[in-house]
Write an enzyme that holds these catalytic residues in place. Structure first.
Site, PDB file in Angstrom:
ATOM      1  N   ASP A 139       0.862  -1.179   0.000  1.00  0.00           N
ATOM      2  CA  ASP A 139       0.000   0.000   0.000  1.00  0.00           C
ATOM      3  C   ASP A 139       0.903   1.235   0.000  1.00  0.00           C
ATOM      4  OD1 ASP A 139       0.962   0.330   2.531  1.00  0.00           O
ATOM      5  OD2 ASP A 139      -0.912  -0.069   3.545  1.00  0.00           O
ATOM      6  N   SER A 140       0.312   2.401  -0.216  1.00  0.00           N
ATOM      7  CA  SER A 140       1.114   3.618  -0.346  1.00  0.00           C
ATOM      8  C   SER A 140       1.603   4.134   0.993  1.00  0.00           C
ATOM      9  CB  SER A 140       0.270   4.712  -1.001  1.00  0.00           C
ATOM     10  OG  SER A 140      -0.746   5.140  -0.084  1.00  0.00           O
ATOM     11  N   GLY A 200      -0.522   5.741   2.800  1.00  0.00           N
ATOM     12  CA  GLY A 200      -1.478   6.811   3.071  1.00  0.00           C
ATOM     13  C   GLY A 200      -2.450   6.459   4.181  1.00  0.00           C
ATOM     14  N   PHE A 201      -2.948   5.228   4.172  1.00  0.00           N
ATOM     15  CA  PHE A 201      -3.934   4.842   5.180  1.00  0.00           C
ATOM     16  C   PHE A 201      -3.368   5.003   6.587  1.00  0.00           C
ATOM     17  CE2 PHE A 201      -6.054   1.774   7.934  1.00  0.00           C
ATOM     18  CZ  PHE A 201      -7.381   2.119   7.728  1.00  0.00           C
ATOM     19  N   ASP A 230      -7.622  -7.682   1.295  1.00  0.00           N
ATOM     20  CA  ASP A 230      -6.572  -7.786   2.315  1.00  0.00           C
ATOM     21  C   ASP A 230      -7.164  -7.304   3.620  1.00  0.00           C
ATOM     22  OD1 ASP A 230      -6.322  -4.736   1.690  1.00  0.00           O
ATOM     23  OD2 ASP A 230      -5.147  -5.061   3.509  1.00  0.00           O
ATOM     24  N   CYS A 237      -9.810 -28.448   9.023  1.00  0.00           N
ATOM     25  CA  CYS A 237      -8.838 -27.376   8.751  1.00  0.00           C
ATOM     26  C   CYS A 237      -7.433 -27.972   8.661  1.00  0.00           C
ATOM     27  CB  CYS A 237      -8.901 -26.323   9.855  1.00  0.00           C
ATOM     28  SG  CYS A 237      -7.710 -24.982   9.656  1.00  0.00           S
ATOM     29  N   CYS A 241      -4.556 -26.240   9.111  1.00  0.00           N
ATOM     30  CA  CYS A 241      -3.523 -25.435   9.797  1.00  0.00           C
ATOM     31  C   CYS A 241      -2.849 -26.267  10.892  1.00  0.00           C
ATOM     32  CB  CYS A 241      -4.137 -24.166  10.378  1.00  0.00           C
ATOM     33  SG  CYS A 241      -4.968 -24.365  11.958  1.00  0.00           S
ATOM     34  N   CYS A 259      -4.864 -26.920  14.094  1.00  0.00           N
ATOM     35  CA  CYS A 259      -5.948 -27.904  14.011  1.00  0.00           C
ATOM     36  C   CYS A 259      -5.444 -29.317  13.748  1.00  0.00           C
ATOM     37  CB  CYS A 259      -6.943 -27.498  12.916  1.00  0.00           C
ATOM     38  SG  CYS A 259      -7.954 -26.060  13.373  1.00  0.00           S
ATOM     39  N   HIS A 277      -4.349 -20.068  12.149  1.00  0.00           N
ATOM     40  CA  HIS A 277      -5.630 -20.711  11.854  1.00  0.00           C
ATOM     41  C   HIS A 277      -6.531 -19.771  11.067  1.00  0.00           C
ATOM     42  CE1 HIS A 277      -9.464 -22.741  12.108  1.00  0.00           C
ATOM     43  NE2 HIS A 277      -9.965 -21.585  12.513  1.00  0.00           N
TER      44      HIS A 277
END
Lengths: 407, 407
Positions: B94-95, B97-98, B299, B337, B339, B342, B368
């Site tokens: 991302d830039s 900015g957020f 995201d 799952c 992961c 799990c 998870h």
């Protein structure tokens, strides 16, 4: 007769150092060896499969922490510490005594045992020789430790003698409790509820079917007073036919000279047919010095604690990941180290993670130190096998101390 | 012509949802897909090989954090963000900015850019459309974002219009800077010292040899005002031939109804030939609702942030690992799952690790949630391929919402 077929053997000796192995219900341990410490049933920040990949043969868990949370009976109901933590190899639990004696507000020690206030919620608890055996039996490690009375470094000889003698009396009670539980089985656990659909809990084992044999280790005490150490060793040997013997009360603030002298005295006072476990010692040079004095087993939180503080073990002594030179260093911490931090990443990224307080950084640095200590032990065993241990350890210590940040 | 051969294609459509893929210099991404977020060049608490094992195709890193520490020029000198983090697949930055607009004391925004005070040391910095392109070029991700002006939810229509129009002007400057750097190469970096023996740093690349092509994504703004969103989309499309378009300014406090209406409006206003990236959205049901409205890329820090807080995604909504019933539950969080939490551990142990604040617990719980979101996206792609997406998503949403802890 020893309380379990522990069957310690040695194959090579170099001075006081020796190469050997012992058997446990969860596998064989080649000695000398270092045990990473899993305080809460986990080596801090590191998964058990990462500990295994680092080459660990045996780990230590703290009965004190597990007794308080989630509780030794809960762990037993869940199948024991091995099933709970997914560590499938040999495991040792300490009695919890060290933690209790380290609490700021533990009550006066009585002959019966010691009362203490939980550091979690302030509730009062009692540790007795009998209760620590019951707790460790519920946890189910392969090697369990007696309750002993610990004093701070610099205690008077009279206080040290009294504590050493009380530790011998507590050892007798531990042994009796251990024999009783082995003979009669463990108390049932009937008051735990599992959620619907979850596998049943092991709350009953009257036939003791789920409790493999455990070896109880006594602990030599007596501070840095030679006559007390000798008396402690003799008292222990009079009281049973043990599978192994621990040396406690060191690395608590005494000088290196005193530590080494005490280890040499214990080496002479203890039978060479038993493995010797030096409790709470885990700096690389302390391991090498210990092996040179006949020690077979070590444990310490130092590698994880220092690693999480950015201090890293290298063959040239300790170093600090925060050093500015690491900012643009694309090399590993240690060139031939097999840990993930050294094989997958570089100093620049590890420094970045550490400075940003990213958990991955703390994990990788702790895992490096654990891996490094285990590699030192493997190198030592190879030198013992080759008959070159004395020269190897001379060279190792000279290199480590020449450039150590502390030097 | 798009600024890089990004080459987005779709093969299946179900309503507004579609199955597709795009190419980057570091590999192909099948869409729709969710990108785990690596704030400091690392998905919090999780190693990049664990992120890859969870099935992630593409990750996001924050330019703001990396610009401040260790610095975008340092990362470029170390070989770029891929070499630095050991993530070998597609990456987006991302830039920044957020983050800057989220700082409590960012200065008034000017046409030139925005000044802000580092949250680390209080130093003053400027972000301009040109500087965020330079920073992201130094970092070297495959997809980079324009600088846009962000407003809090509930901003007036006049303020929203002014910010949207400024974002379009900033987009033009971003594009010009991007084209200039692509044409002329990056500025040399000459003032970094590496320690003796370390590999040389990439401080010079006049031929731009080490800078693979990057795709610049514009961002649709305009709050929840339909006419502003339409004007933003039209303004973006007038200003270039993009490889993909992001939808910003959602999931900032607006109602679900408003979010869904805005997504439907953007679906209609944006060409279906470009991938749409919905920024900062990552709850499981938001992903499904987004796909139903033509979104291809997502995201969010939610899976790691919630996981580290003990909140876990399941097909039946969110649940909390601290629940008392987990204390003796030897089952996994989610039965099928894949992961590590799990497949290797159970709820009882994960709860114990979480309550003991062991890093391993936080890692496994975060992993998870990341794994679960990636599995939802895989299931969605399979349903799209089978032509059953609409029915699949109806059933998925009904089950998720029937038992969610929040419901």
């Amino acid at each position: 007769m020893a309380d379990v077929d522990f069957d310690f053997r040695t194959s090579h000796e170099n001075g006081a150092a020796r190469l050997g192995w012992f058997r446990t219900p969860h596998g064989t341990v080649e000695t000398p060896e270092f045990m990473p410490v899993g305080t809460h049933g986990i080596v801090r920040g590191i998964a058990m499969d990462e500990v295994a990949a680092a080459g660990a043969q045996m780990v230590l868990s703290n009965a004190y922490h597990l007794y308080l949370r989630p509780g030794d009976r809960t762990i037993r109901a869940l199948g024991g510490l091995h099933a709970f933590t997914r560590w499938t190899g040999p495991m040792l639990t300490d009695s919890g005594g060290f933690q209790v004696f380290s609490l700021p507000n533990h009550n006066a020690v009585r002959e019966e045992g010691i009362s203490f206030k939980s550091h979690l919620d302030g509730t009062m608890h009692d540790y007795t020789p009998e209760s620590v055996i019951r707790i460790q039996r519920n946890l189910g490690a392969d090697v369990i430790m007696q309750l002993d009375e610990l004093l701070p470094a610099g205690a008077s000889i009279d206080a040290s003698r009294a504590a050493m003698e009380r530790s011998l009396r507590w050892l007798e009670r531990c042994r009796a409790a251990h024999e009783r539980i082995t003979r009669e089985g463990r108390d049932p656990i009937a008051d735990l509820a599992a959620p619907p659909g979850a596998p049943a809990l092991a709350t009953q084992d009257p036939a003791n079917a789920n409790a493999p044999a455990q070896a109880l280790f006594p602990i030599v005490q007596g501070g840095t007073h030679p006559e007390l150490r000798r008396a402690s060793a003799a008292g222990i040997l009079e009281r049973g036919d043990w599978s192994g013997i621990a040396i406690g009360g060191l690395s608590v603030g005494e000088t290196k000279t005193d530590m080494h002298a005490t280890l040499e005295l214990c080496d002479a006072a203890l039978p060479r047919t038993l493995p010797r476990y030096l409790m709470g010692v885990g700096f690389p040079d302390d391991l090498v010095e210990g092996m040179r004095r006949g020690v077979d087993l070590f444990d310490c939180v130092a590698p994880t604690r220092l690693g999480r503080d950015g201090t890293l073990f290298t063959p040239d002594g300790k170093t600090q990941i925060k050093n500015t030179s690491n900012r643009t260093d694309r090399g590993p911490i240690v060139a031939d180290c097999t840990c993930p931090g050294c094989t997958k990443y570089d100093r620049a990224y590890l420094r970045h993670l550490f400075v940003a307080r990213e958990d991955l950084g703390l994990r990788l640095l702790a895992l490096h130190n654990v891996t490094y200590l285990l590699q030192v032990m493997r190198d030592a065993r190879a030198a013992l096998r080759a008959g070159t241990f004395t020269a190897w350890s001379d060279a190792w210590l000279a290199r480590y101390r020449a450039a150590d940040d502390d030097a």
